[in-house]
Design a protein around this motif. Structure first.
Motif, PDB file in Angstrom:
ATOM      1  N   PHE A 148       9.974  -1.037 -10.598  1.00  0.00           N
ATOM      2  CA  PHE A 148       8.844  -0.842  -9.695  1.00  0.00           C
ATOM      3  C   PHE A 148       7.645  -0.208 -10.408  1.00  0.00           C
ATOM      4  CE2 PHE A 148       6.608   1.470  -6.285  1.00  0.00           C
ATOM      5  CZ  PHE A 148       6.475   0.464  -5.341  1.00  0.00           C
ATOM      6  N   LYS A 149       7.905   0.461 -11.572  1.00  0.00           N
ATOM      7  CA  LYS A 149       6.820   1.175 -12.246  1.00  0.00           C
ATOM      8  C   LYS A 149       5.779   0.235 -12.837  1.00  0.00           C
ATOM      9  CE  LYS A 149       8.785   1.633 -16.897  1.00  0.00           C
ATOM     10  NZ  LYS A 149       9.332   2.562 -17.889  1.00  0.00           N
ATOM     11  N   MET A 150       6.006  -1.085 -12.799  1.00  0.00           N
ATOM     12  CA  MET A 150       4.992  -2.021 -13.290  1.00  0.00           C
ATOM     13  C   MET A 150       3.638  -1.760 -12.651  1.00  0.00           C
ATOM     14  SD  MET A 150       6.935  -5.690 -13.423  1.00  0.00           S
ATOM     15  CE  MET A 150       5.402  -6.523 -13.849  1.00  0.00           C
ATOM     16  N   MET A 151       3.633  -1.564 -11.340  1.00  0.00           N
ATOM     17  CA  MET A 151       2.372  -1.375 -10.633  1.00  0.00           C
ATOM     18  C   MET A 151       1.652  -0.091 -11.053  1.00  0.00           C
ATOM     19  SD  MET A 151       0.570  -3.173  -8.458  1.00  0.00           S
ATOM     20  CE  MET A 151       1.649  -4.175  -7.424  1.00  0.00           C
ATOM     21  N   PRO A 152       2.360   1.087 -11.093  1.00  0.00           N
ATOM     22  CA  PRO A 152       1.670   2.293 -11.572  1.00  0.00           C
ATOM     23  C   PRO A 152       1.149   2.161 -13.001  1.00  0.00           C
ATOM     24  CG  PRO A 152       3.685   2.895 -10.426  1.00  0.00           C
ATOM     25  CD  PRO A 152       3.690   1.402 -10.542  1.00  0.00           C
ATOM     26  N   VAL A 153       1.933   1.525 -13.892  1.00  0.00           N
ATOM     27  CA  VAL A 153       1.489   1.363 -15.283  1.00  0.00           C
ATOM     28  C   VAL A 153       0.222   0.514 -15.339  1.00  0.00           C
ATOM     29  CG1 VAL A 153       2.063   0.256 -17.483  1.00  0.00           C
ATOM     30  CG2 VAL A 153       3.743   1.718 -16.349  1.00  0.00           C
ATOM     31  N   MET A 154       0.160  -0.559 -14.555  1.00  0.00           N
ATOM     32  CA  MET A 154      -1.018  -1.412 -14.537  1.00  0.00           C
ATOM     33  C   MET A 154      -2.238  -0.666 -13.993  1.00  0.00           C
ATOM     34  SD  MET A 154       0.861  -4.933 -13.301  1.00  0.00           S
ATOM     35  CE  MET A 154      -0.620  -5.937 -13.133  1.00  0.00           C
ATOM     36  N   LYS A 164      -7.397  -5.345 -18.479  1.00  0.00           N
ATOM     37  CA  LYS A 164      -7.495  -6.408 -17.484  1.00  0.00           C
ATOM     38  C   LYS A 164      -6.176  -7.164 -17.435  1.00  0.00           C
ATOM     39  CE  LYS A 164     -12.490  -7.065 -18.015  1.00  0.00           C
ATOM     40  NZ  LYS A 164     -13.575  -8.035 -18.321  1.00  0.00           N
ATOM     41  N   TYR A 165      -5.764  -7.558 -16.241  1.00  0.00           N
ATOM     42  CA  TYR A 165      -4.492  -8.249 -16.051  1.00  0.00           C
ATOM     43  C   TYR A 165      -4.731  -9.589 -15.366  1.00  0.00           C
ATOM     44  CZ  TYR A 165      -2.587  -3.625 -17.062  1.00  0.00           C
ATOM     45  OH  TYR A 165      -2.289  -2.426 -17.662  1.00  0.00           O
ATOM     46  N   THR A 166      -3.860 -10.544 -15.670  1.00  0.00           N
ATOM     47  CA  THR A 166      -3.984 -11.877 -15.096  1.00  0.00           C
ATOM     48  C   THR A 166      -3.428 -11.899 -13.681  1.00  0.00           C
ATOM     49  OG1 THR A 166      -1.807 -12.616 -15.879  1.00  0.00           O
ATOM     50  CG2 THR A 166      -3.685 -12.859 -17.400  1.00  0.00           C
ATOM     51  N   LEU A 167      -3.735 -12.990 -12.964  1.00  0.00           N
ATOM     52  CA  LEU A 167      -3.204 -13.164 -11.616  1.00  0.00           C
ATOM     53  C   LEU A 167      -1.675 -13.198 -11.646  1.00  0.00           C
ATOM     54  CD1 LEU A 167      -3.592 -13.745  -8.597  1.00  0.00           C
ATOM     55  CD2 LEU A 167      -3.775 -16.198  -9.175  1.00  0.00           C
ATOM     56  N   THR A 168      -1.101 -13.817 -12.691  1.00  0.00           N
ATOM     57  CA  THR A 168       0.363 -13.871 -12.819  1.00  0.00           C
ATOM     58  C   THR A 168       0.950 -12.474 -12.922  1.00  0.00           C
ATOM     59  OG1 THR A 168       0.271 -16.030 -13.915  1.00  0.00           O
ATOM     60  CG2 THR A 168       2.277 -14.731 -14.217  1.00  0.00           C
ATOM     61  N   ASP A 169       0.292 -11.599 -13.676  1.00  0.00           N
ATOM     62  CA  ASP A 169       0.768 -10.219 -13.804  1.00  0.00           C
ATOM     63  C   ASP A 169       0.835  -9.538 -12.444  1.00  0.00           C
ATOM     64  OD1 ASP A 169       1.025 -10.325 -16.576  1.00  0.00           O
ATOM     65  OD2 ASP A 169      -1.069  -9.774 -16.896  1.00  0.00           O
ATOM     66  N   TRP A 170      -0.226  -9.706 -11.643  1.00  0.00           N
ATOM     67  CA  TRP A 170      -0.264  -9.059 -10.331  1.00  0.00           C
ATOM     68  C   TRP A 170       0.751  -9.679  -9.376  1.00  0.00           C
ATOM     69  CZ3 TRP A 170      -2.327  -4.513 -10.027  1.00  0.00           C
ATOM     70  CH2 TRP A 170      -3.409  -4.174 -10.842  1.00  0.00           C
ATOM     71  N   LEU A 205      11.423   9.925  -6.904  1.00  0.00           N
ATOM     72  CA  LEU A 205      11.323   8.668  -7.628  1.00  0.00           C
ATOM     73  C   LEU A 205       9.875   8.224  -7.753  1.00  0.00           C
ATOM     74  CD1 LEU A 205      13.169   6.657  -8.998  1.00  0.00           C
ATOM     75  CD2 LEU A 205      13.346   5.408  -6.846  1.00  0.00           C
ATOM     76  N   ALA A 206       9.089   8.434  -6.696  1.00  0.00           N
ATOM     77  CA  ALA A 206       7.666   8.102  -6.750  1.00  0.00           C
ATOM     78  C   ALA A 206       6.952   8.970  -7.789  1.00  0.00           C
ATOM     79  CB  ALA A 206       7.032   8.291  -5.375  1.00  0.00           C
ATOM     80  N   ALA A 207       7.318  10.262  -7.839  1.00  0.00           N
ATOM     81  CA  ALA A 207       6.729  11.154  -8.839  1.00  0.00           C
ATOM     82  C   ALA A 207       7.103  10.701 -10.247  1.00  0.00           C
ATOM     83  CB  ALA A 207       7.200  12.589  -8.605  1.00  0.00           C
ATOM     84  N   LEU A 214       1.959   7.322 -16.581  1.00  0.00           N
ATOM     85  CA  LEU A 214       0.980   8.078 -17.358  1.00  0.00           C
ATOM     86  C   LEU A 214       1.470   8.275 -18.793  1.00  0.00           C
ATOM     87  CD1 LEU A 214      -1.579   9.791 -17.625  1.00  0.00           C
ATOM     88  CD2 LEU A 214      -0.277  11.736 -16.727  1.00  0.00           C
ATOM     89  N   THR A 215       2.781   8.552 -18.956  1.00  0.00           N
ATOM     90  CA  THR A 215       3.352   8.740 -20.290  1.00  0.00           C
ATOM     91  C   THR A 215       3.151   7.493 -21.146  1.00  0.00           C
ATOM     92  OG1 THR A 215       5.047  10.262 -19.450  1.00  0.00           O
ATOM     93  CG2 THR A 215       5.466   9.230 -21.581  1.00  0.00           C
ATOM     94  N   SER A 216       3.508   6.332 -20.592  1.00  0.00           N
ATOM     95  CA  SER A 216       3.396   5.077 -21.341  1.00  0.00           C
ATOM     96  C   SER A 216       1.957   4.793 -21.742  1.00  0.00           C
ATOM     97  CB  SER A 216       3.936   3.916 -20.499  1.00  0.00           C
ATOM     98  OG  SER A 216       5.276   4.130 -20.139  1.00  0.00           O
ATOM     99  N   THR A 217       1.030   5.000 -20.802  1.00  0.00           N
ATOM    100  CA  THR A 217      -0.379   4.720 -21.073  1.00  0.00           C
ATOM    101  C   THR A 217      -0.941   5.649 -22.148  1.00  0.00           C
ATOM    102  OG1 THR A 217      -0.637   4.017 -18.765  1.00  0.00           O
ATOM    103  CG2 THR A 217      -2.650   4.450 -20.008  1.00  0.00           C
TER     104      THR A 217
END
Length: 351
Positions: A148-154, A164-170, A205-207, A214-217
């Motif tokens: 699920f963390k894909m969305m926060p990372v993006m 910038k992300y593609t439509l497929t990514d979203w 889990l949300a935290a 944030l860590t990954s970015t």
């Protein structure tokens, strides 16, 4: 595992392989066959070996994580999750120093210490939230949360780095989000040790998702702007994380009770020790795979690892799952596998 402990450093081929692969001419002279098929077979072998190592080590890690945080030891539940973070980060530092020295790298910091500190703080508290969440929600929910963390990372990528992300990514991120939501709403999600407050687990889990994103970015930003080696970043991030987690244990007064639990429960002692060892072993195979075969192959391997971990957890601990939750799992991992496939296809076209 939190991302700060899994920043994949380069691994020397000659230190991983028992002997360097033969040169094409030598391969043809020794076997009488064209070199390319021999090289392909070698690549398949090593890719399979690394993938098996990644999946095996991290499945062991997941099972022990669930055992430690959700099941009692002689009637006592382990409560000091930051202590596990400390042990894991200490093992990671030892591993990083050893690998850096074996490669002849300098041990001095390559970036300002405050930059490492930001990554360390978000990493320590993300890992703590991850462990604490297991007191309230099931292991399967925790594993799905990592997808699920894909969305926060993006979102962090947009805000901090202007990506910038593609439509497929979203669309993939939306499919994963929908699948996780369905899993949470259509069957049991509580931890076996939960006392009826699995909402708290979802908050933790949300935290974790926000902090881990944030860590990954910030790790990526540190690599790009300061040109740190991956061993160097791993060494300093985990070193500071050791100090932060140790300080947290001292301030909270939990160091003494955690050490007492560690040494007074033999099965916990070995479980926590093997947990740290499996985390380091997983890192070794991860670094090898990323270096030799790239991030996309590694991402596909991690998708398989998540599926295997969830299945093994359900079998080992006899959890109950509903048909609609199974459908949610298919939605999540179907979307992730699709993303891996199109990524690998694009990579092949570039070659």
């Amino acid at each position: 595992l939190a991302q700060g402990a899994l920043a994949a450093p380069h691994v020397l081929r000659y230190r991983i392989h028992p002997s360097p692969p033969p040169a094409p001419a030598a391969a043809m002279a020794n076997t009488g066959e064209p070199a390319r098929p021999a090289m392909v077979r070698s690549q398949i072998f090593w890719c399979g070996l690394y993938a098996t190592g990644v999946i095996g080590m991290l499945v062991i890690y997941g099972l022990l994580q669930e055992r430690i945080m959700q099941h009692p030891y002689n009637g006592d539940i382990f409560k000091y999750s930051v202590f596990l973070v400390f042990l894991n980060r200490l093992a990671a530092v030892i591993f990083a120093v050893f690998m850096a020295r074996s490669r002849g790298e300098k041990l001095g910091n390559s970036a300002e210490l405050w930059k490492y500190l930001i990554v360390s703080l978000s990493n320590v508290f993300a890992s703590s939230c991850q462990y604490e969440a297991l007191k309230y929600v099931s292991f399967a929910v925790q594993m799905l949360g990592k997808s699920f963390k894909m969305m926060p990372v993006m979102i962090w990528g947009l805000v901090i780095s202007g990506k910038k992300y593609t439509l497929t990514d979203w669309l993939v991120a939306a499919a994963v989000t929908g699948g996780v939501t369905e899993f949470l709403m259509t069957g049991p999600t509580a931890s076996p040790s939960d006392k009826g407050n699995n909402v708290m687990g979802l908050v933790l889990l949300a935290a974790f998702l926000v902090l881990d994103g944030l860590t990954s970015t910030m790790q990526e930003k540190l690599f790009r702007e300061n040109k740190t080696t991956k061993y160097n970043q791993m060494m300093y991030v985990n070193g500071i994380s050791c100090l932060v987690s140790l300080g947290t244990l001292l301030v909270s007064g939990n160091l003494g009770p955690a050490l007492n639990f560690y040494f007074s429960h033999g099965s916990f002692f070995w479980g926590a020790t093997v947990l740290s060892a499996s985390a380091v072993g997983g890192q070794f195979f991860i670094y090898s795979m990323v270096k030799e075969f790239g991030a996309l192959v590694f991402a596909a391997t991690m998708n398989v690892r998540q599926v295997v971990s969830i299945i093994v957890s359900y079998v080992a601990y006899r959890h109950f799952i509903t048909p609609l939750q199974v459908l949610g799992l298919f939605a999540v991992f179907g979307a992730l596998f699709y993303k891996s496939v199109i990524g690998l296809a694009a990579q092949q076209e570039e070659r």
